[in-house]
Design an enzyme around this catalytic site. Structure first.
Site, PDB file in Angstrom:
ATOM      1  N   HIS A 146       1.002  -1.202  -0.102  1.00 34.93           N
ATOM      2  CA  HIS A 146       0.223  -0.210  -0.062  1.00 34.93           C
ATOM      3  C   HIS A 146       0.803   1.376  -0.102  1.00 34.93           C
ATOM      4  O   HIS A 146       0.234   2.443  -0.136  1.00 34.93           O
ATOM      5  CB  HIS A 146      -0.882  -0.007   1.281  1.00 34.93           C
ATOM      6  CG  HIS A 146      -1.961  -1.006   1.218  1.00 34.93           C
ATOM      7  ND1 HIS A 146      -2.774  -1.231   0.108  1.00 34.93           N
ATOM      8  CD2 HIS A 146      -2.262  -1.976   2.075  1.00 34.93           C
ATOM      9  CE1 HIS A 146      -3.633  -2.277   0.650  1.00 34.93           C
ATOM     10  NE2 HIS A 146      -3.225  -2.673   1.836  1.00 34.93           N
ATOM     11  N   HIS A 183      -6.760  -7.046   0.437  1.00 38.75           N
ATOM     12  CA  HIS A 183      -7.029  -5.615   0.257  1.00 38.75           C
ATOM     13  C   HIS A 183      -6.286  -5.561  -1.228  1.00 38.75           C
ATOM     14  O   HIS A 183      -5.125  -6.018  -1.688  1.00 38.75           O
ATOM     15  CB  HIS A 183      -6.315  -4.806   1.191  1.00 38.75           C
ATOM     16  CG  HIS A 183      -6.872  -4.900   2.441  1.00 38.75           C
ATOM     17  ND1 HIS A 183      -6.503  -6.004   3.355  1.00 38.75           N
ATOM     18  CD2 HIS A 183      -7.921  -4.450   3.168  1.00 38.75           C
ATOM     19  CE1 HIS A 183      -7.409  -5.899   4.375  1.00 38.75           C
ATOM     20  NE2 HIS A 183      -8.137  -4.867   4.181  1.00 38.75           N
ATOM     21  N   ASP A 243      -3.503 -10.764  -1.669  1.00 39.53           N
ATOM     22  CA  ASP A 243      -4.339 -10.265  -0.529  1.00 39.53           C
ATOM     23  C   ASP A 243      -5.609  -9.650  -0.572  1.00 39.53           C
ATOM     24  O   ASP A 243      -5.905  -9.326  -1.744  1.00 39.53           O
ATOM     25  CB  ASP A 243      -3.275  -8.937  -0.223  1.00 39.53           C
ATOM     26  CG  ASP A 243      -3.542  -8.373   1.449  1.00 39.53           C
ATOM     27  OD1 ASP A 243      -4.422  -7.696   1.537  1.00 39.53           O
ATOM     28  OD2 ASP A 243      -2.404  -8.564   2.128  1.00 39.53           O
TER      29      ASP A 243
END
Length: 397
Positions: free
Chosen positions: A137, A175, A173
């Protein structure tokens, strides 16, 4: 398939730690290491000690002012002037707060993934695993979602610059892998793929079907957003169909995959209903595709996963068992097998530290799970999204 694999690690990566109660805790990695050693699946000959990333390497992805801020906020205590600016760099919120030694710890995480890429592309190993990595991220000039420096993006840049490699990045993942996607959004030589819970309901709120890359990189980006409460069968149908089609289309030299294990039903930070089975099957598919399409060259990193006692150690261990072709993985894959128990020594060591009963078996007993009432509707919606995601990618013989 080859089991020539290296396990990349450095004790410094355990210092990537925000605070004792933060969900992204290095104990996840320690629990996994102990589990692998308890079942004789990891020895010193397979381990490769890493190095920190250099500032030059970090600058391939991150802005100079951001690196300066990370360094300044790593001091104990930081200069008050930098503390006042921490919020603009994403280092003040509860997700990614600055901590002492942050720059050095994060640089070791990045260096570990670079080391893994170098080991594979130099021919030292077919596969390499760096479980300390997976900070997908982190953005060019901002921390986000527990991630300070984006190790996967920097390592992919290393693969391109040092070896001229064409890279397929596979993010499993729950996310969306936003930081890696945006780092290469216009790059035709890096294809980013992410299968995740739809950003309509989950951080980071991106990863939709229309995100397909831009300029020369259009088409080198695929997202598979899935509905909340997706179960194993639908997840695996979407994953295997899409990644098999994409790799045949893109023809990479190297696969770099990220293995967050937070789509599990027990994970507290998502809304999916998958079991440990997908964390056994997805690595097996990637292993097969790596040998079929890019000479076996495969680098894997860790990622999210926030039930650190019951889920993460098993899922990450299954990944290493697959990469190293350990006999235990073959036994677990047999459909006629009885449930295989985890080593009792591992549970005996750690059970006193958690009020949650540790699992007794490698895989989940699905006969005890409640069915999702909207299964048919969820599966149909996921198939619709899959069809849209694949519409520009022809089947390759």
């Amino acid at each position: 398939m080859s089991g020539n694999a290296l396990f990349v690690h450095h004790e410094q990566s355990l210092k990537y730690r925000f605070h004792d109660h933060h969900p992204f805790h290095p104990l996840r990695l320690q629990l996994t290491l102990d589990l692998l050693r308890a079942c004789d699946a990891l020895n010193s000959e397979e381990m490769l000690i890493t190095r920190p990333a250099t500032e030059e390497e970090l600058l391939w992805i991150h802005q100079p002012a951001y690196i300066e801020a990370v360094k300044a906020l790593s001091e104990s205590p930081p200069d008050p002037a930098w503390m006042e600016r921490a919020e603009q760099y994403g280092l003040m919120d509860e997700d990614t707060p600055y901590f002492p030694g942050m720059h050095e710890a994060a640089a070791y995480v990045v260096g570990g993934t670079i080391t893994a890429v170098d080991a594979v592309l130099s021919g030292r190993a077919d596969h390499a695993l760096h479980l300390g990595g997976g900070l997908h991220h982190a953005l060019s000039a901002k921390a986000a979602g527990f991630c300070v420096y984006n190790d996967a993006a920097v390592a992919i840049a290393y693969a391109k610059r040092r070896f001229g490699a064409r890279v397929l990045y596979v993010d499993t993942d729950v996310h969306h892998g936003d930081g890696v996607q945006w780092s290469f959004y216009s790059d035709p030589d890096v294809c980013t793929y992410s299968i995740h819970e739809t950003g309509k309901y989950l951080f980071p709120g991106t990863g939709f079907l229309q995100e397909r890359g831009e300029h020369l990189g259009y088409g080198a980006c695929m997202n598979i957003p899935l509905q909340p409460y997706t179960e194993d069968a639908s997840w695996m149908e979407c994953f295997e169909t899409s990644i098999t089609r994409l790799i045949g289309y893109f023809k990479p030299d190297l696969i770099v995959s990220l293995h967050g294990c937070d789509a599990h039903a027990l994970d507290p930070l998502s809304h999916m209903h998958c079991s440990m089975a997908i964390y056994s099957k997805m690595p097996a598919i990637l292993h097969r595709l790596a040998h079929a399409h890019c000479g076996g060259r495969w680098v894997a990193v860790g990622g999210g996963g926030y039930d650190m006692w019951r889920v993460v150690p098993r899922a990450w261990s299954l990944l290493w068992l697959e990469m190293s072709q350990h006999p235990l993985k073959e036994a677990l894959d047999r459909e006629d097998r009885p449930q295989t128990e985890l080593p009792q020594s591992w549970a005996g060591k750690w059970q006193s530290q958690t009020p949650t009963p540790l699992p007794a078996f490698w895989l989940d007993d699905l006969t005890r799970w409640e069915a999702i009432p909207r299964r048919a509707e969820i599966t149909a919606k996921n198939r619709e999204n899959l069809a849209v995601a694949l519409q520009d990618y022809p089947r390759v013989p």
